[in-house]
Structure formats: structure tokens, C-alpha cells
Design a protein around this motif. Structure first.
Motif, PDB file in Angstrom:
ATOM      1  N   VAL A  58       0.848  -1.187   0.000  1.00  0.00           N
ATOM      2  CA  VAL A  58       0.000   0.000   0.000  1.00  0.00           C
ATOM      3  C   VAL A  58       0.888   1.242   0.000  1.00  0.00           C
ATOM      4  O   VAL A  58       2.042   1.195   0.427  1.00  0.00           O
ATOM      5  CB  VAL A  58      -0.963   0.011   1.214  1.00  0.00           C
ATOM      6  N   PHE A  59       0.340   2.366  -0.464  1.00  0.00           N
ATOM      7  CA  PHE A  59       1.129   3.592  -0.600  1.00  0.00           C
ATOM      8  C   PHE A  59       1.624   4.144   0.731  1.00  0.00           C
ATOM      9  O   PHE A  59       2.696   4.731   0.805  1.00  0.00           O
ATOM     10  CB  PHE A  59       0.308   4.667  -1.323  1.00  0.00           C
ATOM     11  N   SER A  60       0.872   3.966   1.796  1.00  0.00           N
ATOM     12  CA  SER A  60       1.216   4.618   3.063  1.00  0.00           C
ATOM     13  C   SER A  60       2.244   3.872   3.906  1.00  0.00           C
ATOM     14  O   SER A  60       2.570   4.309   5.002  1.00  0.00           O
ATOM     15  CB  SER A  60      -0.060   4.821   3.894  1.00  0.00           C
ATOM     16  N   SER A  61       2.781   2.752   3.414  1.00  0.00           N
ATOM     17  CA  SER A  61       3.747   1.982   4.198  1.00  0.00           C
ATOM     18  C   SER A  61       4.888   1.509   3.306  1.00  0.00           C
ATOM     19  O   SER A  61       4.706   1.237   2.123  1.00  0.00           O
ATOM     20  CB  SER A  61       3.053   0.776   4.820  1.00  0.00           C
ATOM     21  N   ASP A  62       6.081   1.428   3.901  1.00  0.00           N
ATOM     22  CA  ASP A  62       7.199   0.903   3.121  1.00  0.00           C
ATOM     23  C   ASP A  62       7.356  -0.610   3.316  1.00  0.00           C
ATOM     24  O   ASP A  62       8.304  -1.209   2.839  1.00  0.00           O
ATOM     25  CB  ASP A  62       8.506   1.625   3.464  1.00  0.00           C
TER      26      ASP A  62
END
Length: 132
Positions: free
Chosen positions: A30-34
Motif C-alpha cells: 500500500v502507498f502509506s507503508s514501506d
């Protein structure tokens, strides 16, 4: 072959490779986590490879497996890595199918025994301790 009566092929089997117990998995980012997320699903089908000594006879292992493939017969397989004494582990398949066996090859200059490789597929293998 029916899960309650068994044919002992220990005098013919030269190796058993039970394959790996694998759970199907997936991943998503997901975009919000690396970091990614891992998901899991069902257990994968087990593929058991058994090498057997080639002999000829109506009830020998080669004919039994070959006939099972031709007839699409359901079988069960079990093995005991330490020999099958009380207190040792036994592995027993769920109902499955023999899917392949090679026909024997011959070499004119060889005294080696013919070893055949058979493959059996099953949904699950149960580990248990031999009680009697």
C-alpha cells in the motif's frame, strides 16, 4: 489402497521424497507503508516422489502404480522414516492419485538394477506416532 489395508513396498522402495508442506501465500503493498502485507490461503497439494526397484510380476509395485494411473484409481500412501516401530513417526497421505511413473530403461552393458520414479499427489499428509 483404501486407507485401512496396506501393501508393504519397503522391499522395493529405495527413497521417498515427501516434498514440502506449503501454504499458498500472497503479498500486497500500500502507498502509506514501506512494508508489504503477507496473506495466506489454503495448503498446497503435496507431491510425493517415490523411487522403486523395477521387478516384473502382476502384483509388483511397477504394475500396481501403472495400473492405478491408467484406471485413475484413488490410493493412500504412508511411510515411516525410521522403519515403523512403535513410538516412531508415521506419515499418512489423504486420498490421492498416482500421476506418473517412468517405464523401465535398459542398458546392455550395465549390471545396475532398474530404478523407477513414481509421483503421487495428495491434498494433505498427516504425521502421527505409531502406537502398535
Amino acid at each position: 489402497a483404501n486407507g485401512s489395508s496396506w501393501t508393504d513396498i519397503s522391499g522395493y522402495a529405495t527413497s521417498v521424497d515427501p516434498g514440502d508442506m506449503v501454504r499458498n501465500d500472497g503479498e500486497v503493498f500500500v502507498f502509506s507503508s514501506d512494508k508489504g502485507e503477507v496473506t495466506t490461503g489454503k495448503l498446497a497439494i503435496r507431491e510425493i516422489s517415490i523411487d522403486v526397484l523395477y521387478t516384473e510380476g502382476a502384483s509388483d509395485v511397477f504394475d500396481t502404480i501403472r495400473d492405478a494411473i491408467e484406471a485413475n484409481t484413488t490410493y493412500y500412501v504412508r511411510w515411516s522414516p525410521q522403519g515403523g516401530s512403535v513410538g516412531e513417526l508415521r506419515f499418512t497421505s489423504d486420498a490421492g492419485k498416482w500421476i506418473s511413473i517412468n517405464d523401465p530403461m535398459a542398458e546392455a552393458d550395465s549390471a545396475d538394477a532398474a530404478i523407477l520414479s513414481a509421483v503421487f499427489k495428495t491434498p494433505f499428509v498427516t504425521k502421527s506416532t505409531i502406537a502398535s
